[in-house]
Design a protein around this motif. Structure first.
Motif, short mmCIF file in Angstrom:
data_model
loop_
_atom_site.label_atom_id
_atom_site.label_comp_id
_atom_site.label_asym_id
_atom_site.label_seq_id
_atom_site.Cartn_x
_atom_site.Cartn_y
_atom_site.Cartn_z
N ALA A 5 0.73 -1.19 0.11
CA ALA A 5 -0.05 0.00 -0.05
C ALA A 5 0.94 1.35 0.00
N SER A 6 0.44 2.17 -0.76
CA SER A 6 1.45 3.49 -0.73
C SER A 6 0.56 4.47 -0.07
N PHE A 7 1.19 5.15 1.02
CA PHE A 7 0.81 6.29 1.75
C PHE A 7 1.14 7.58 1.50
N ASP A 8 0.36 8.49 1.66
CA ASP A 8 0.67 10.14 1.48
C ASP A 8 0.15 10.80 2.47
N CYS A 9 1.20 11.60 3.12
CA CYS A 9 0.91 12.49 4.41
C CYS A 9 0.47 13.91 3.71
N PRO A 10 -0.19 14.82 4.58
CA PRO A 10 -0.35 15.97 4.22
C PRO A 10 0.67 16.95 3.80
N HIS A 11 1.93 16.63 4.58
CA HIS A 11 3.28 17.26 4.26
C HIS A 11 3.75 16.83 3.17
N ARG A 12 3.10 15.93 2.08
CA ARG A 12 3.75 15.46 1.07
C ARG A 12 5.07 14.29 1.38
N GLU A 13 4.98 13.85 2.62
CA GLU A 13 5.78 12.61 2.84
C GLU A 13 5.01 11.35 2.27
N ASN A 14 5.60 10.36 1.63
CA ASN A 14 5.10 9.29 1.13
C ASN A 14 5.86 8.03 1.27
N CYS A 15 5.18 6.90 1.24
CA CYS A 15 5.97 5.75 1.46
C CYS A 15 5.23 4.55 0.77
N ILE A 16 5.80 3.24 0.60
CA ILE A 16 5.17 2.04 0.34
C ILE A 16 5.26 0.98 1.45
N LEU A 17 4.28 0.61 2.07
CA LEU A 17 4.37 -0.30 3.11
C LEU A 17 4.19 -1.71 2.61
N SER A 18 4.77 -2.72 3.16
CA SER A 18 4.60 -4.17 3.06
C SER A 18 4.09 -4.70 4.18
N ILE A 19 2.74 -5.51 4.19
CA ILE A 19 2.13 -5.91 5.14
C ILE A 19 1.89 -7.42 4.88
N ASP A 20 2.35 -8.27 5.86
CA ASP A 20 2.04 -9.49 6.04
C ASP A 20 0.62 -9.98 6.06
N LYS A 21 0.26 -11.02 5.20
CA LYS A 21 -1.19 -11.13 4.93
C LYS A 21 -1.63 -12.12 6.21
N SER A 22 -0.86 -12.98 6.73
CA SER A 22 -1.04 -13.70 7.56
C SER A 22 -1.48 -13.08 9.04
N THR A 23 -0.41 -12.23 9.39
CA THR A 23 -0.72 -11.37 10.77
C THR A 23 -1.13 -10.11 10.51
N LEU A 24 -1.39 -9.74 9.48
CA LEU A 24 -1.85 -8.10 9.07
C LEU A 24 -0.93 -7.08 9.98
N GLN A 25 0.51 -7.48 9.83
CA GLN A 25 1.40 -6.57 10.67
C GLN A 25 2.28 -6.04 9.57
N ILE A 26 2.82 -4.93 9.71
CA ILE A 26 3.80 -4.21 8.77
C ILE A 26 5.17 -4.89 8.77
N SER A 27 5.60 -5.33 7.35
CA SER A 27 6.61 -6.23 7.52
C SER A 27 7.81 -5.38 7.02
N SER A 28 7.75 -4.33 6.21
CA SER A 28 8.83 -3.55 6.09
C SER A 28 8.28 -2.19 5.28
N GLU A 29 9.24 -1.21 5.32
CA GLU A 29 8.96 0.13 4.60
C GLU A 29 9.76 -0.07 3.48
N ILE A 30 9.20 -0.10 2.23
CA ILE A 30 9.95 -0.26 0.94
C ILE A 30 10.56 0.86 0.54
N THR A 31 9.93 1.82 0.61
CA THR A 31 10.42 3.49 0.08
C THR A 31 9.81 4.33 0.99
N ARG A 32 10.52 5.52 1.03
CA ARG A 32 10.20 6.70 1.69
C ARG A 32 10.76 7.78 0.65
#
Length: 462
Positions: free
Chosen positions: A231-258
């Protein structure tokens, strides 16, 4: 008694006749016809019953006539059109021949050249669909309208509607058979809902205690693999990233890029695509301003977050089409090819993902002068599906079909999919394939159009 039944079964032949009384109407057929429904079907079981009296079945005789004709000829008769797909499916399930009817009522393989609108999916409330996602295996579809999610099965029969806590939904992805992941441009986080039980499951937010700029991060796009959700996320201050989320636990696995800043080469990816064959993730962003279109395409390795390849337009001038930036981008996952539609010329270009470089694009030229596109592509939408490239230009829909293997000029042929009256329905905003169907949504038009190819005759071959 058991010996009598055994002897009666042993003495019957597939060509022997059997009588059935369905809802008061008498039917006569052969044992082999009933047994063609499969060994586990009710009809196959009834064919082994002893005696010569008609077997009574308290069901609808008219629909049974359709199903019997299907078993006889592997085709649905023209009388099948009197009943809905759901009615046929329900009766077939009772007799244990649901797999037969499912194959019979499924559309033929999707070919954009002869596709046409067969129906429109229109939610009962908030008919303007803000986003949708289709399942590639069976053609079922999830629609987002207002703050609701509606699910339609492979027969496009409405199964359920879930009211979410969001006012509007702008991103949606079918991540499990009964679960959808949704995001909104007006509310933070990615949210999971089970539409079978109409139940909220979980929400995940992008947070960083060391950076106060990371708050109220909204989701712009969602993709998934067999084990991860991206999922790609975008903040009001134009910071953005892509998060990798584990399907089995629904926990964030890693931050791919910022990324930081408002420059076009640092904006949040508006489209994400997972490549199963290579394990790479492709993201693209397109912005349009007073000076035209600009954007980027990047490929990441989700395991370490490294950028494998990237390109941005307008670029440094290496491109043979400098100044003709792309208006939209999509990936043919099966063919490992990347497509873009140019914003000024409207031309289509293709790149081989196995041979990427500084300027990997090959521009596809239309050799028929009467078919050439004239004018810009400000309202262009691109979607790759089943080795075909569908392009929406304003309200018109066209398809580029591959004629032979390889990548290069002359290997794709362009055809119009819609008629003039279809193109006047409104500007196309999204195209997505599912099963053997193509789904199209238009700006300020209620519902989703369902496009299918047609058989040459009224009878449907299984």
């Amino acid at each position: 008694m058991e010996n009598e039944i055994s002897n009666s079964t042993a003495n019957t032949l597939p060509s022997d006749r059997i009588k059935l009384n369905v809802g008061g109407k008498l039917f006569e057929t052969t044992i082999s016809t009933l047994q063609s429904g499969g060994p586990d079907s009710l009809l196959s079981t009834l064919s082994t019953r002893p005696g010569h009296d008609p077997i009574f079945i308290d069901r609808d005789p008219e629909i049974f006539s359709v199903l019997l004709s299907l078993l006889r000829s592997n085709r649905l008769p023209s009388t099948a059109r009197r009943f809905s797909k759901q009615e046929l499916a329900d009766e077939a399930l009772y007799y244990g021949i649901d797999s037969h009817i499912r194959d019979a009522i499924s559309p033929p393989p999707l070919s954009g050249i002869d596709a046409s609108i067969v129906s429109t999916i229109c939610p009962a409330s908030d008919g303007l669909v803000s986003s949708f996602t289709a399942a590639t295996d069976d053609g079922s579809v999830c629609t987002a309208h207002g703050g609701q999610i509606s699910f339609y099965d492979h027969n496009l029969t409405h199964l359920s509607t879930v009211r979410t806590h969001l006012e509007d939904i702008t991103s949606i992805r079918h991540v499990w058979p009964d679960v959808a992941a949704v995001g909104s441009e007006s509310a933070a986080g990615i949210h999971f809902y089970n539409f079978s039980t109409a139940r909220y499951i979980e929400s995940i937010h992008w947070t960083d205690s060391t950076d106060p700029r990371i708050y109220k991060a909204r989701v712009s796009s969602i993709a998934d693999s067999s084990s991860q959700i991206f999922a790609s996320f975008d903040c009001p201050h134009r910071e953005n990233c892509i998060l990798s989320i584990d399907k089995s636990t629904l926990q964030i696995s890693s931050e791919i890029t910022r990324q930081s800043g408002g420059a076009s080469k640092n904006t949040v990816p508006g489209k994400l695509t997972w490549l199963p064959e290579t394990g790479a993730l492709i993201g693209s962003a397109v912005t349009c301003g007073a000076f035209g279109y600009s954007g980027y395409i990047r490929m990441w390795d989700p395991r370490n977050g490294e950028v494998i390849w990237e390109t941005s337009e307008p670029g440094s001038g290496r491109s043979s089409r400098f100044g003709d930036s792309f208006a939209d981008v999509d990936v043919d996952v099966g063919g490992l090819t990347l497509f873009k539609v140019c914003s000024k010329s409207g031309d289509l270009a293709v790149a081989d993902l196995r041979k990427l470089g500084d300027d990997p694009w090959v521009y596809i030229n239309e050799k028929n002068p009467s078919m050439r596109f004239i004018g810009g592509a400000r309202n262009s939408v691109l979607h790759c599906y089943k080795s075909q490239v569908f392009v929406g230009r304003d309200g018109s829909l066209e398809v580029w079909s591959k004629e032979n293997n390889g990548v290069g000029e002359g290997l794709y042929r362009r055809n119009f999919v819609d008629k003039v009256e279809d193109s006047n329905r409104g500007v196309i905003r999204k195209i997505e394939g599912g099963g053997d169907r193509l789904f199209v949504s238009r700006e300020n038009v209620e519902g989703i159009e369902v496009w299918e190819s047609s058989y040459f005759s009224g009878a449907i071959l299984v």
